[in-house]
Each structure stands twice: as structure tokens, then as C-alpha cells.
Design a protein around this motif. Structure first.
Motif, short mmCIF file in Angstrom:
data_model
loop_
_atom_site.label_atom_id
_atom_site.label_comp_id
_atom_site.label_asym_id
_atom_site.label_seq_id
_atom_site.Cartn_x
_atom_site.Cartn_y
_atom_site.Cartn_z
N LEU A 76 0.93 -1.49 -0.35
CA LEU A 76 0.07 -0.39 -0.33
C LEU A 76 1.28 1.54 -0.43
O LEU A 76 2.59 0.78 0.67
N ARG A 77 0.48 2.57 -0.50
CA ARG A 77 0.45 3.70 0.22
C ARG A 77 1.77 3.63 0.89
O ARG A 77 1.22 3.27 1.72
N LYS A 78 3.19 4.57 1.11
CA LYS A 78 3.81 5.11 2.25
C LYS A 78 2.75 6.02 3.36
O LYS A 78 1.69 6.17 3.11
N PHE A 84 0.15 7.08 11.47
CA PHE A 84 0.84 5.36 12.70
C PHE A 84 -0.05 6.20 14.08
O PHE A 84 -0.01 5.49 15.19
N ARG A 85 -0.25 7.37 13.86
CA ARG A 85 -0.71 7.37 15.37
C ARG A 85 -1.99 7.18 15.74
O ARG A 85 -2.83 6.96 14.88
#
Length: 156
Positions: A76-78, A84-85
Motif C-alpha cells: 500500500l502507499r507509504k 501511525f498515531r
């Protein structure tokens, strides 16, 4: 034997003759990606601003290896750091889904709050002398400049 003798002996040794020439090309290749899926457990770090702290367990599940090409093609895309929080509510839900009880989560949050209070107390106790000495130096400098200004005005 001193250092110079050692270097001279090393330079004359046959070990250098057996070394491959520097022009030899070296390469690195990768074949499979091995993914470990770690369990989510209650954490204890006081940097968590809201909700229960969570962390990864040392225990993990090994997923089937994937070829590097398949991994890169299906990735998947970065994601950005912000993505990520997790919010306190999200962490609470994940911890409950992973088998932690509400009582365990609340106890962890209480311990974290105590650690935060201890840190604040320590920071306040350590920073007071620094603030006072900084303020004292600043006042001394200002007095010195004021006295120079008064002397310069009197001399004129």
C-alpha cells in the motif's frame, strides 16, 4: 614488537597476496520478505497524552514469506507519521480486543499518571535553580549596561 614492526610485517606477509583485488565487483540481493506480526499489549510509557499507553509484545507470529517483488507490487502507499498515531479511544478498543480487561487498562493509566506527576516534580525541582541563576545573570547585565549609560551621559 612495536607498531611499526607489526605494520611492516603485515605489509610483507602473504596474507595481502591472498586478498581479492579491489576491482572485483560485489553485489547484494534480496529474495523474500519475512513479516512478524507482534501482539499489542499494555504499555507503561508516560509520553502517552490521552488514553492507555500501548506497546508491542516481544511475542510475534511469523507470516508466510513473500517474494520481494510481490511485496513491492502489492504494498500500500507509504503512510505519514501522523497516520501511525492512534487516539486513546482506538488504543482502548485494540487493547480490549486483544484480551486486556478494563480494570488492567485503568490501572495502567493510573500508573502512567503517577509517573507523569513524578516527572513534573523532578523537572520543577531541577529547573528552579537554573531559572534563578539565569535571572540573576540577566539582572546583573542590565545593571552593568545601565551604569555604562549613566557614566556616558555624565561624561558628555
Amino acid at each position: 614488537m612495536d607498531e611499526n614492526d607489526f605494520v611492516a610485517q603485515l605489509c610483507n606477509s602473504s596474507a595481502l597476496e591472498r586478498m581479492p583485488p579491489f576491482t572485483e565487483k560485489k553485489s547484494v540481493s534480496f529474495s523474500d520478505v519475512h513479516i512478524h506480526e507482534h501482539f499489542l499489549i499494555l504499555g507503561d510509557h508516560p509520553s502517552c497524552s490521552r488514553g492507555p499507553p500501548s506497546t508491542m509484545s516481544w511475542e510475534y507470529i511469523c507470516l508466510n514469506p513473500i517474494s520481494i517483488d510481490d511485496f513491492e507490487n502489492n504494498q500500500l502507499r507509504k503512510r505519514s507519521k501522523k497516520e501511525f498515531r492512534t487516539t486513546g479511544h482506538e488504543r482502548m478498543a485494540m487493547l480490549l480486543q486483544n484480551g486486556h480487561t478494563l480494570s488492567q487498562i485503568m490501572t495502567s493509566m493510573t500508573l502512567v499518571d503517577l509517573k507523569k506527576k513524578e516527572r513534573w516534580q523532578t523537572m520543577n525541582e531541577c529547573s528552579r535553580p537554573k531559572l534563578l541563576s539565569s535571572a540573576t545573570r540577566l539582572i546583573s547585565r542590565m545593571k552593568g549596561k545601565a551604569q555604562k549609560t549613566i557614566r556616558a551621559g555624565a561624561a558628555a
